[in-house]
Design an enzyme around this catalytic site. Structure first.
Site, PDB file in Angstrom:
ATOM      1  N   LYS A  51       0.841  -1.207   0.000  1.00  0.00           N
ATOM      2  CA  LYS A  51       0.000   0.000   0.000  1.00  0.00           C
ATOM      3  C   LYS A  51       0.876   1.257   0.000  1.00  0.00           C
ATOM      4  O   LYS A  51       0.594   2.220  -0.707  1.00  0.00           O
ATOM      5  CB  LYS A  51      -0.948  -0.016   1.216  1.00  0.00           C
ATOM      6  CG  LYS A  51      -2.051  -1.062   1.070  1.00  0.00           C
ATOM      7  CD  LYS A  51      -2.839  -1.348   2.349  1.00  0.00           C
ATOM      8  CE  LYS A  51      -3.825  -2.493   2.078  1.00  0.00           C
ATOM      9  NZ  LYS A  51      -4.635  -2.892   3.253  1.00  0.00           N
ATOM     10  N   GLN A  95      -4.892  -1.672   9.323  1.00  0.00           N
ATOM     11  CA  GLN A  95      -4.783  -2.988   8.692  1.00  0.00           C
ATOM     12  C   GLN A  95      -5.445  -4.033   9.588  1.00  0.00           C
ATOM     13  O   GLN A  95      -5.173  -4.099  10.787  1.00  0.00           O
ATOM     14  CB  GLN A  95      -3.301  -3.328   8.442  1.00  0.00           C
ATOM     15  CG  GLN A  95      -3.083  -4.611   7.668  1.00  0.00           C
ATOM     16  CD  GLN A  95      -3.631  -4.574   6.241  1.00  0.00           C
ATOM     17  OE1 GLN A  95      -3.667  -3.522   5.606  1.00  0.00           O
ATOM     18  NE2 GLN A  95      -4.076  -5.707   5.745  1.00  0.00           N
ATOM     19  N   ASP A 118     -11.214   2.602   3.615  1.00  0.00           N
ATOM     20  CA  ASP A 118     -11.637   1.206   3.482  1.00  0.00           C
ATOM     21  C   ASP A 118     -13.145   1.101   3.206  1.00  0.00           C
ATOM     22  O   ASP A 118     -13.617   0.052   2.768  1.00  0.00           O
ATOM     23  CB  ASP A 118     -11.328   0.433   4.776  1.00  0.00           C
ATOM     24  CG  ASP A 118      -9.988  -0.283   4.751  1.00  0.00           C
ATOM     25  OD1 ASP A 118      -9.585  -0.743   3.669  1.00  0.00           O
ATOM     26  OD2 ASP A 118      -9.360  -0.389   5.824  1.00  0.00           O
TER      27      ASP A 118
HETATM   28  N1  GUN Z   1      -7.120  -6.967   5.694  1.00  0.00           N
HETATM   29  C1  GUN Z   1      -7.467  -7.712   4.625  1.00  0.00           C
HETATM   30  N2  GUN Z   1      -8.099  -6.949   3.709  1.00  0.00           N
HETATM   31  C2  GUN Z   1      -8.143  -5.699   4.205  1.00  0.00           C
HETATM   32  C3  GUN Z   1      -8.654  -4.472   3.717  1.00  0.00           C
HETATM   33  O1  GUN Z   1      -9.228  -4.365   2.627  1.00  0.00           O
HETATM   34  N3  GUN Z   1      -8.484  -3.399   4.528  1.00  0.00           N
HETATM   35  C4  GUN Z   1      -7.897  -3.492   5.736  1.00  0.00           C
HETATM   36  N4  GUN Z   1      -7.796  -2.390   6.471  1.00  0.00           N
HETATM   37  N5  GUN Z   1      -7.412  -4.608   6.230  1.00  0.00           N
HETATM   38  C5  GUN Z   1      -7.527  -5.710   5.463  1.00  0.00           C
END
Ligand code: GUN
Length: 279
Positions: A51, A95, A118
């Protein structure tokens, strides 16, 4: 036909990069994404690194805030509060998963909905249900972009989503519904799963079981979107779909890796730019 997530996501990121360059030329503030990682889960560390790399690619600012697994819920809430108030920060992402002593939903609800890149906050979830403009979860949006990339029209089609998570299954079902598909959500309690998935013009596989869906689950000429990210018996990355068994039967399919995964990150950049513009 292979739906190449790597290529489609690259194009999306290139477009965002151009927009960010334009902001720089105009002397405007640069969008900034803050990513919070609690604990040392190796998969999460990889996701977070990717990211941050994507932010660098598109020219956005980023902040990685890593805390060890003993970080408390109160400390995390205080951190989110400070990022909510930070004028330089456009997007906040915690996350997931977070350690067990932290209430995930409380964390999601602490994030300012306008910075909720998100799309997990209840106010953004409500907007998605109502088909109002808001921040939409990245993976489901990425899947819609993949269907757009092959000019696939969902109107009147049968979509079967296998998996009912808040991150993927539920939101992607709503996006398909808003495009006038007939949507079925199947899950671990569904009886006769094969009978259900065999009806699908579009099969969305999001159950987290390596190579679970072989060709007996798939209708001839279907489009298959594979959200799985698993390891097979040889420790090789694979999806929820048995790709080799299914590929000759379908109209189009996403590979793993190089399918849905890269799309998620591209749409995260898109959501961050959207938050920036909304602020
Ligand atoms: N963990 C797995 N997929 C995601 C996601 O799309 N966003 C976040 N914040 N954590 C994750």
């Amino acid at each position: 036909m292979l739906i190449n997530g790597k290529e489609i996501s690259k194009q999306i990121k290139e477009d965002i990069k151009k927009e960010v360059e334009l902001l720089k030329e105009e002397g405007k503030r640069i969008p900034c994404l803050a990513v919070i990682l609690i604990g040392e889960d190796p998969a999460s560390q990889v996701y977070v690194r990717n990211k941050i790399r994507a932010c660098e690619f598109v020219g956005m600012k980023s902040m990685t805030i890593s805390k060890d697994a003993s970080f408390t819920q109160e400390e995390l809430l205080a951190l989110i509060d400070s990022l909510n108030k930070n004028e330089e920060v456009d997007g906040i992402l915690v996350q997931l998963p977070v350690p067990d002593h932290i209430d995930e939903q409380a964390i999601i609800e602490a994030i300012d909905p306008i910075k909720d890149v998100d799309g997990f906050h209840p106010s953004n979830v409500a907007k998605l249900v109502l088909n109002e403009d808001g921040l939409v979860p990245c993976t489901p949006q990425g899947m819609m972009c993949m269907l757009d990339a092959i000019n696939y029209d969902l109107d009147g089609k049968e979509v079967v989503v296998v998996g009912r998570s808040n991150i993927v299954g539920k939101p992607v079902s709503l996006l398909c519904l808003h495009r006038n598909a007939t949507v079925t959500i199947a899950h671990s309690h569904t009886g006769n799963l094969r009978d259900v998935t065999k009806r699908a013009d579009v099969l969305i596989a999001a159950i987290g079981k390596p190579k679970f869906f072989d060709s007996s689950y798939v209708k001839e000429g279907a489009v298959v979107l594979d959200v799985g990210m698993n390891r097979d018996e040889n420790n090789k990355l694979c999806g929820d779909v048995d790709f080799d068994d299914v590929v000759d039967k379908v109209q189009a399919i996403t590979p793993v890796p190089g399918g849905v995964g890269p799309m998620t990150i591209a749409l995260l950049m898109s959501n961050t730019l959207k938050s920036y513009k909304a602020r």
